[in-house]
Design a protein around this motif. Sequence first.
Motif, short mmCIF file in Angstrom:
data_model
loop_
_atom_site.label_atom_id
_atom_site.label_comp_id
_atom_site.label_asym_id
_atom_site.label_seq_id
_atom_site.Cartn_x
_atom_site.Cartn_y
_atom_site.Cartn_z
N VAL A 11 6.12 0.06 11.99
CA VAL A 11 5.84 1.48 11.79
C VAL A 11 5.48 1.73 10.33
O VAL A 11 4.51 2.43 10.03
N PHE A 12 6.26 1.16 9.42
CA PHE A 12 5.99 1.29 7.99
C PHE A 12 4.59 0.75 7.65
O PHE A 12 3.80 1.42 6.98
N LEU A 13 4.28 -0.43 8.15
CA LEU A 13 2.99 -1.05 7.86
C LEU A 13 1.84 -0.23 8.45
O LEU A 13 0.83 0.01 7.77
N LEU A 14 1.96 0.21 9.69
CA LEU A 14 0.93 1.03 10.33
C LEU A 14 0.72 2.34 9.57
O LEU A 14 -0.40 2.77 9.34
N ASP A 15 1.82 2.96 9.16
CA ASP A 15 1.74 4.20 8.40
C ASP A 15 1.00 4.00 7.08
O ASP A 15 0.06 4.73 6.77
N GLN A 16 1.41 3.01 6.32
CA GLN A 16 0.79 2.79 5.01
C GLN A 16 -0.66 2.34 5.16
O GLN A 16 -1.52 2.75 4.38
N ALA A 17 -0.96 1.52 6.17
CA ALA A 17 -2.34 1.07 6.38
C ALA A 17 -3.25 2.23 6.77
O ALA A 17 -4.35 2.36 6.22
N LYS A 19 -2.80 5.41 6.15
CA LYS A 19 -2.95 6.30 4.99
C LYS A 19 -3.97 5.72 4.02
O LYS A 19 -4.82 6.45 3.51
N TRP A 20 -3.88 4.43 3.76
CA TRP A 20 -4.83 3.83 2.81
C TRP A 20 -6.25 3.89 3.36
O TRP A 20 -7.18 4.27 2.66
N ASP A 27 -12.26 8.06 2.00
CA ASP A 27 -12.38 9.04 0.92
C ASP A 27 -11.99 10.45 1.35
O ASP A 27 -12.57 11.43 0.89
N LEU A 28 -10.98 10.56 2.21
CA LEU A 28 -10.50 11.88 2.62
C LEU A 28 -9.95 12.65 1.44
O LEU A 28 -10.03 13.88 1.40
N VAL A 29 -9.43 11.94 0.45
CA VAL A 29 -8.86 12.60 -0.73
C VAL A 29 -9.89 13.46 -1.45
O VAL A 29 -9.56 14.50 -2.01
#
Length: 160
Positions: A11-17, A19-20, A27-29
Amino acid sequence: MRTVYWTAFWVFLLDQATKWIVVHGMDLVDRMVIDVIPPFLVFRMAWNRGVNFGLLSDFDARWILIGVALAVSAFVLVWVSREGGNRWTYLSAGLLVGGALGNVVDRVLYGAVADFINMSCCGIANPYAFNIADIGVFVGALGLVFFTGRGSGTGRGKTA
């Protein structure tokens, strides 16, 4: 307990991936909005400095929220290791811990949680965004409510 740790890891890895990939790779930022399947799925950049729905975002609660997330994660890990449970209990605990740690990393790196998933349907415009970690925390907490309790565990300290 292995199930808890592996679930939390994925879950942590999927979340961080995600997001990145979405925030930086797509380039959503800078773009702020990307229509994927409008209005059902839209990536909408939102930096959440508070808790759910932006509550407490008016003052800097970053380190308090980090402390709370770490304390809750530690509590859940200790609780589940002592009380035991079934596969659903372990999966739920892993979802919650992995999601909480994913949002902790965001708060440490950016000072806020990167939310980007926005879903609307049926003429109802949802103004809120969330991320994979939020899904993990919500589903994990719900699972712990439903899959733990009297008679559901195999804990070492339980007596009949």
